[in-house]
Every structure is written in structure tokens, then in C-alpha cells.
Design a protein around this motif. Structure first.
Motif, PDB file in Angstrom:
ATOM      1  N   GLY B  60       0.829  -1.198   0.000  1.00 56.63           N
ATOM      2  CA  GLY B  60       0.000   0.000   0.000  1.00 56.63           C
ATOM      3  C   GLY B  60       0.862   1.246   0.000  1.00 56.63           C
ATOM      4  N   GLY B  61       1.877   1.241   0.856  1.00 55.56           N
ATOM      5  CA  GLY B  61       2.777   2.388   0.944  1.00 55.56           C
ATOM      6  C   GLY B  61       3.491   2.629  -0.369  1.00 55.56           C
ATOM      7  N   VAL B 120      -0.764  -2.017  -6.841  1.00 56.50           N
ATOM      8  CA  VAL B 120      -2.128  -1.902  -6.309  1.00 56.50           C
ATOM      9  C   VAL B 120      -2.822  -3.261  -6.366  1.00 56.50           C
ATOM     10  CG1 VAL B 120      -4.398  -0.873  -6.695  1.00 56.50           C
ATOM     11  CG2 VAL B 120      -2.374   0.553  -6.782  1.00 56.50           C
ATOM     12  N   MET B 124      -4.093  -5.438  -3.153  1.00 55.21           N
ATOM     13  CA  MET B 124      -5.431  -6.010  -3.007  1.00 55.21           C
ATOM     14  C   MET B 124      -5.331  -7.495  -2.679  1.00 55.21           C
ATOM     15  SD  MET B 124      -8.575  -6.033  -5.721  1.00 55.21           S
ATOM     16  CE  MET B 124      -7.770  -6.925  -7.033  1.00 55.21           C
ATOM     17  N   LEU B 147     -10.280   2.735  -5.720  1.00 56.60           N
ATOM     18  CA  LEU B 147      -8.929   3.200  -6.033  1.00 56.60           C
ATOM     19  C   LEU B 147      -8.296   2.341  -7.129  1.00 56.60           C
ATOM     20  CD1 LEU B 147      -7.478   4.136  -2.534  1.00 56.60           C
ATOM     21  CD2 LEU B 147      -7.624   5.614  -4.528  1.00 56.60           C
ATOM     22  N   VAL B 243      -7.839   3.510   7.568  1.00 48.77           N
ATOM     23  CA  VAL B 243      -6.920   2.509   8.144  1.00 48.77           C
ATOM     24  C   VAL B 243      -6.711   2.823   9.620  1.00 48.77           C
ATOM     25  CG1 VAL B 243      -4.564   1.618   8.151  1.00 48.77           C
ATOM     26  CG2 VAL B 243      -5.721   1.992   5.983  1.00 48.77           C
ATOM     27  N   GLY B 248      -6.030   0.612  12.904  1.00 46.82           N
ATOM     28  CA  GLY B 248      -4.706   0.283  12.394  1.00 46.82           C
ATOM     29  C   GLY B 248      -4.729  -0.975  11.549  1.00 46.82           C
ATOM     30  N   SER B 250      -4.718  -4.575  10.197  1.00 49.26           N
ATOM     31  CA  SER B 250      -5.343  -5.766  10.769  1.00 49.26           C
ATOM     32  C   SER B 250      -4.280  -6.661  11.387  1.00 49.26           C
ATOM     33  CB  SER B 250      -6.071  -6.532   9.674  1.00 49.26           C
ATOM     34  OG  SER B 250      -5.148  -6.875   8.660  1.00 49.26           O
TER      35      SER B 250
HETATM   36  C1  HEM Z   1      -4.148   3.739  -5.076  1.00 51.48           C
HETATM   37  C2  HEM Z   1      -4.278   2.610  -4.534  1.00 51.48           C
HETATM   38  C3  HEM Z   1      -4.073   2.263  -3.064  1.00 51.48           C
HETATM   39  C4  HEM Z   1      -3.250   2.832  -2.140  1.00 51.48           C
HETATM   40  C5  HEM Z   1      -2.275   3.988  -2.342  1.00 51.48           C
HETATM   41  C6  HEM Z   1      -3.444   2.118  -0.895  1.00 51.48           C
HETATM   42  C7  HEM Z   1      -2.747   2.367   0.272  1.00 51.48           C
HETATM   43  C8  HEM Z   1      -2.877   1.637   1.446  1.00 51.48           C
HETATM   44  C9  HEM Z   1      -1.992   1.702   2.580  1.00 51.48           C
HETATM   45  C10 HEM Z   1      -0.744   2.584   2.665  1.00 51.48           C
HETATM   46  C11 HEM Z   1      -2.470   0.849   3.519  1.00 51.48           C
HETATM   47  C12 HEM Z   1      -1.796   0.531   4.859  1.00 51.48           C
HETATM   48  C13 HEM Z   1      -1.349  -0.924   4.933  1.00 51.48           C
HETATM   49  C14 HEM Z   1      -0.571  -1.456   3.788  1.00 51.48           C
HETATM   50  O1  HEM Z   1       0.346  -0.789   3.305  1.00 51.48           O
HETATM   51  O2  HEM Z   1      -0.882  -2.592   3.363  1.00 51.48           O
HETATM   52  C15 HEM Z   1      -3.680   0.261   3.003  1.00 51.48           C
HETATM   53  C16 HEM Z   1      -4.494  -0.630   3.678  1.00 51.48           C
HETATM   54  C17 HEM Z   1      -5.643  -1.190   3.159  1.00 51.48           C
HETATM   55  N1  HEM Z   1      -6.025  -1.168   1.825  1.00 51.48           N
HETATM   56 FE1  HEM Z   1      -5.228  -0.004   0.389  1.00 51.48          FE
HETATM   57  N2  HEM Z   1      -4.403   1.158  -1.082  1.00 51.48           N
HETATM   58  C18 HEM Z   1      -4.799   1.201  -2.387  1.00 51.48           C
HETATM   59  C19 HEM Z   1      -5.704   0.368  -3.008  1.00 51.48           C
HETATM   60  C20 HEM Z   1      -6.432  -0.608  -2.344  1.00 51.48           C
HETATM   61  C21 HEM Z   1      -7.232  -1.614  -2.983  1.00 51.48           C
HETATM   62  C22 HEM Z   1      -7.324  -1.812  -4.489  1.00 51.48           C
HETATM   63  C23 HEM Z   1      -7.824  -2.336  -1.978  1.00 51.48           C
HETATM   64  C24 HEM Z   1      -8.770  -3.499  -2.069  1.00 51.48           C
HETATM   65  C25 HEM Z   1      -9.555  -3.741  -3.032  1.00 51.48           C
HETATM   66  C26 HEM Z   1      -7.402  -1.772  -0.718  1.00 51.48           C
HETATM   67  C27 HEM Z   1      -7.837  -2.185   0.537  1.00 51.48           C
HETATM   68  C28 HEM Z   1      -7.191  -1.889   1.714  1.00 51.48           C
HETATM   69  C29 HEM Z   1      -7.607  -2.349   3.021  1.00 51.48           C
HETATM   70  C30 HEM Z   1      -8.881  -3.174   3.355  1.00 51.48           C
HETATM   71  C31 HEM Z   1      -6.645  -1.911   3.934  1.00 51.48           C
HETATM   72  C32 HEM Z   1      -6.586  -2.201   5.424  1.00 51.48           C
HETATM   73  C33 HEM Z   1      -5.690  -3.401   5.547  1.00 51.48           C
HETATM   74  C34 HEM Z   1      -5.390  -3.846   6.932  1.00 51.48           C
HETATM   75  O3  HEM Z   1      -5.927  -3.278   7.889  1.00 51.48           O
HETATM   76  O4  HEM Z   1      -4.587  -4.796   7.037  1.00 51.48           O
HETATM   77  N3  HEM Z   1      -6.533  -0.736  -0.967  1.00 51.48           N
HETATM   78  N4  HEM Z   1      -3.899   0.754   1.729  1.00 51.48           N
END
Ligand code: HEM
Lengths: 248, 253
Positions: B60-61, B120, B124, B147, B243, B248, B250
Motif C-alpha cells: 500500500g505504501g 495496487v 489487493m 482506487l 486505516v 490500524g 489488521s
Molecule cells: C491507489 C491505490 C491504493 C493505495 C495507495 C493504498 C494504500 C494503502 C496503505 C498505505 C495501507 C496501509 C497498509 C498497507 O500498506 O498494506 C492500506 C491498507 C488497506 N487497503 Fe489499500 N491502497 C490502495 C488500493 C487498495 C485496494 C485496491 C484495496 C482493495 C480492493 C485496498 C484495501 C485496503 C484495506 C482493506 C486496507 C486495510 C488493511 C489492513 O488493515 O490490514 N486498498 N492501503
């Protein structure tokens, strides 16, 4: 601000049973900030090195009058383009992507199994893993076929095979008679919806009827795509159900 | 040496910018996060399990960081690029052969874009396999899917801008799908019912014409450089905020 640094990020809603008190916590500064810094430096260095060696592609100027031998969409859409071989354009290009997006968004509301959260636990949630990995494999399998095995007129050319060889766009194929086709699709859906409920009654009860039917329909839709591809490529079946309004 | 650093960090200028000094004890380490706009996107403390590389793989970062890199390199490219059919292609040539650092900036923008699509998708996958969309994180997953769609659209709209054969035909193929929309596309089922034809369907609205031409170029340019990035920034803001608010990253229950 009345934010206490220790407890403020705690469980926001009832569903989250992971209160902050019981888990070992560490400060974000410097632990996480340092990891992020290292990741940023590594990604930047890797990308700069790659970009110095590999140029971005630029072909001749756009010419609406000159159609190239084969026009491919950007790679992430090539899987949908490959689906055009097997389905009507409105199914391959509109309905399937639409269902994928809505289906993805629906996942958290359909998968209610609380086990195995917060780690990579295949054993606790085999169905979720298999469903998700199958979808990804299908997506990238179709992309690989479209990118590497399709040539002029979208005919099948093995990687490395010369595109100068003429091929028919579609090998000969036949449609199932309408009655047979409807029976086939009907029994696929009926069996797919009923069998899991009969074999795993606890599973159906845990999900509830509405969630169960929605989840199973999405799964059946997912698996119908490779099935249809196999029918076409192996048995030469063009459409299972061919009507004047739609074909599948 | 450390004396000078100490004096700078305790001086008026430093403190006016950073609000707190370099953290030395536990309390100031929490404060530095709370008192800095950018670091404030983070919680002050995270579960140790969430820091493990093999949990998030930083995906994600890295996606977010690639978005920032794309913004920087994209602004650079915008200085030299004019979205006009007669000019766009020669501007690309200039960027490749005349503009200082143009070639590497364009390559960076291109490869970072492909990279972001990949990270990305992998992000996911990581979220799905760790079941991190379970309550209370359901809605953040929904935002995530949006996203993902935005990331694909950003990449797709950018694909047309070089105005070369690759761009032109890929976008022609891609936007032809819009003609297949039932009722609203001129090749879709039941389009006759609504009186939809090639010059008034959704594809026409997307391209601003019956084929990929000057209007399509300016539309894709504005979507790519202004509209879609703005939406993406807002959604990312909500995504990160959620988040934190969802407790925070999971972790095992
Ligand atoms: C531009 C696209 C995206 C960015 C910049 C982004 C960024 C982030 C970041 C920085 C986190 C913190 C934890 C980590 O790094 O894994 C996060 C968590 C999360 N992301 Fe994304 N994300 C994006 C797209 C998505 C997509 C496509 C999904 C799912 C379909 C998603 C679902 C989630 C969920 C559910 C969390 C919480 C995870 C947890 O608590 O373990 N995100 N995201």
C-alpha cells in the motif's frame, strides 16, 4: 486535541475485537518511518536504474488511416479483449467488468468467516483463498494469452511463431442446439447453487440464504468463464446458448 | 558538531517549521507523529505484527509513493506537452531528444505507472489473503476497489497522450467497448429502442466525437492530469484515514 497518543487508534467499532491493550505495540517513529524511508529509496533507485536502461515506447505518429496488424488494449485490459473471442461485446466489455467491480466490493459483505484474519491462513479460509486466487489466475491467464498468443485478426499465434502465416480468425466451431444449451446452463446453475448447500448445510446456514445465493452466483459466474473457454478451445463449441438477442 | 546541530534544532527557525525537536525519548517520538502534517497520516503506534515485511510487503505504501512519483514526473512532462493533435507527438519526440532529462523523466513516468497498477493489484491480493476486509474494515475495502478502478483509468487515459500508433489503436480498441453498453451504446443490445446511434451514444460522450480525435485527446488529457488525480487524492486520504480509524493494520484476533 484530546487525542491520547496511546489509546486513540483503538478499536473503532464493536466488530474489531483487537483492542490495543493486549497486542505488543511499537512507536511509529522511528520504527515504521524508517521502513518507509528505506522502501522509498529502494523503489526510487530501482525505477531510476530501470528507466535509464529501458526507454518508454514511442511508435510512429498516430494514423487513423493505417490499421496495424493487431491492435491490443493496454495490458491490464487485454484479458477483457481476449474475452471478446468467447462472448458478445456487451458481455465481455460491459457486463463482466461491471460484475467484477461490484463483486469485488461485495466480498466483505459476503465472506463472514471471522477465522484466520490478520495473517496468511489458507487452512482457516480455503474457500476465500481459492476463489480469490482463481479470479487472479483467470485475469492474468487471459492477459498472458492476449499479450503473447494472439496475432493478426486476434488469431492464435504461439510466442515466436511468425505472423506472416495466414490463419483463419476463428477455427471452425458450432453452436449447441437451443434446447440442449438451455438445459446445460440450467443444470450448471441448479447444480452449482444446490450441491454446496446439500453437501455443506452448515456452510449455507452460517451464510444465510441471501448471502449464500449471491456468493454462489458470483462463484458460478467466475468459473463459467474458464469453462466456456475450454468448451470453445477443446470442443469447438461456439455458443452454448445462441439466440437473436444474446449468446453465451 | 553535535553542538551546532543542537543549537539549530533549538533555534527559532527550526522550531517554527517542525514544531518539535528531533525525538529523543518515548514521549517525543509519539509527539513527532502527532505534530507533523505528513506523519500525522500515521497512527502514533502500530502493532509489532503490522511492521513485519512479510505481512504487508509495503505494497500500500509503495502504491502511494508511486502516485507521488507519478505526480512529480507528470508535472515535469506537462511543462513540455501540449494536447493538440498536430503537436502532441512532436512534443513527445522533443521530450525524448531535446528536453534535458526528458527521456528519463518520461521513462520514469511510464514505468512507475505500470508499476503502480501492479503494486495496487498485489496490495489487493495481500489484503484479500489476510482477510483484512473483515469488520470493521469492509468499507475501506470498497474504497480500495474504487482506487483500483481509478488507477486503471488513470493509466488508460495517459496511454493516449503520446498520440503514437500504439496509443491511438489501443484507445480505439478500449473505447469501442463503450459502444457495446446495452441501450446506451450504438452497438449494444436494444440501442434502437432508445434511438441511440454512433453520434449520440456513451462512446461519443467519452470521445467527444465518433472516433479518437482532437476532442478525445483534450478530454483524456484533462481527465488524466486534473480530474482523476483529484478524485484519487481524496479517496486515498479517506483510505489512509480509515486505516487508522478502523484500528490500524489488521492483526490476528
Ligand atoms: C491507489 C491505490 C491504493 C493505495 C495507495 C493504498 C494504500 C494503502 C496503505 C498505505 C495501507 C496501509 C497498509 C498497507 O500498506 O498494506 C492500506 C491498507 C488497506 N487497503 Fe489499500 N491502497 C490502495 C488500493 C487498495 C485496494 C485496491 C484495496 C482493495 C480492493 C485496498 C484495501 C485496503 C484495506 C482493506 C486496507 C486495510 C488493511 C489492513 O488493515 O490490514 N486498498 N492501503
Amino acid at each position: 486535541m484530546a487525542e491520547s497518543p496511546v489509546r486513540s487508534e483503538g478499536a473503532a467499532r464493536e466488530g474489531d475485537r483487537s483492542g490495543t491493550a493486549s497486542v505488543p505495540m511499537v512507536e511509529v517513529w522511528p520504527n515504521l518511518v524508517f521502513i518507509e524511508l528505506v522502501a522509498m529509496v529502494l523503489v526510487t533507485a530501482g525505477l531510476v536504474a530501470f528507466s535509464l536502461v529501458v526507454e518508454a515506447p514511442l511508435e510512429g505518429m498516430a494514423d487513423p488511416g493505417y490499421t496495424p496488424a493487431v491492435a491490443k488494449a493496454p495490458w491490464y485490459f487485454v484479458g477483457l479483449q481476449e474475452l471478446l473471442v468467447y462472448f458478445d461485446p456487451w458481455i465481455a466489455g460491459v457486463m463482466v467488468p461491471g460484475i467484477i467491480i461490484v463483486g469485488l466490493m461485495a466480498i466483505p459483505y459476503l465472506d463472514r468467516n471471522p477465522a484466520g484474519t490478520g495473517r496468511y491462513a489458507f487452512r482457516q479460509r480455503p474457500l476465500a483463498w481459492i476463489a480469490f486466487l482463481s479470479g487472479m489466475a483467470l485475469w492474468f491467464g487471459l492477459i498472458a494469452i492476449g499479450e503473447f498468443a494472439r496475432g493478426p485478426h486476434w488469431a492464435w499465434y504461439w510466442p515466436g511463431e511468425s505472423w506472416d502465416v495466414q490463419k483463419p480468425a476463428q477455427p471452425p466451431s458450432w453452436d449447441l442446439p437451443l434446447g440442449w444449451g438451455i438445459a446445460a446452463v440450467g443444470s450448471y446453475l441448479a447444480a452449482g447453487l444446490a450441491l454446496p448447500a446439500v453437501l455443506f448445510p452448515a456452510f449455507r446456514r452460517q451464510l444465510g440464504t441471501v448471502r449464500y445465493l449471491l456468493a454462489m452466483s458470483l462463484l458460478l459466474g467466475l468459473f463459467s468463464i474458464p469453462l466456456k473457454i475450454l468448451l470453445r478451445l477443446v470442443f469447438g463449441i461456439h455458443y452454448v446458448v445462441a439466440t437473436d438477442w444474446f449468446n453465451i | 558538531m553535535s553542538g551546532i546541530g543542537e543549537r539549530i534544532r533549538n533555534g527559532q527557525l527550526w522550531k517554527s517549521i517542525f514544531r518539535v525537536g528531533i525525538p529523543s525519548d518515548r514521549r517525543s517520538r509519539l509527539q513527532v507523529i502527532l505534530h507533523n502534517f505528513f506523519l500525522h497520516l500515521h497512527p502514533t503506534r502500530v502493532a509489532r505484527s503490522g511492521l513485519k515485511m512479510t505481512y504487508t510487503f509495503c505494497l500500500g505504501g509503495i502504491s502511494a509513493f508511486l502516485f507521488i512519483l507519478l505526480t512529480i514526473t507528470g508535472v515535469f512532462l506537462m511543462f513540455y506537452y501540449v494536447p493538440e493533435v498536430g503537436r502532441a507527438y512532436s512534443d513527445m519526440k522533443d521530450i525524448g531528444f531535446v528536453v534535458p532529462f526528458g527521456r528519463v523523466m518520461r521513462a520514469l513516468h511510464r514505468w512507475a505507472a505500470h508499476g503502480m497498477v501492479i503494486t495496487v493489484i498485489l496490495h489487493m491480493l495481500r489484503v484479500a489473503l489476510t482477510g483484512s476486509y473483515k469488520p470493521p474494515r469492509e468499507f475501506n475495502w470498497v474504497i480500495g476497489v474504487s482506487l483500483l478502478v481509478l488507477t486503471l483509468l488513470l493509466s488508460f487515459t495517459g496511454y493516449l497522450l503520446p498520440w503514437d500508433q500504439l496509443a491511438f489503436w489501443a484507445i480505439t480498441v478500449g473505447t469501442n467497448m463503450a459502444a457495446a453498453v446495452p441501450v446506451a451504446g450504438h452497438d449494444g443490445p436494444f440501442h434502437e429502442v432508445a434511438g441511440v446511434a454512433v453520434d449520440n451514444d456513451v462512446r461519443y460522450a467519452l470521445l467527444g466525437g465518433i472516433e479518437v480525435g482532437p476532442n478525445a485527446l483534450i478530454r483524456f488529457y484533462v481527465l488524466h492530469c486534473v480530474a482523476l488525480p483529484l478524485i484519487a487524492v481524496v479517496l486515498m486520504g479517506v483510505h489512509f484515514w480509515r486505516v487508522r480509524k478502523d484500528g490500524g493494520i489488521s492483526r490476528p484476533l
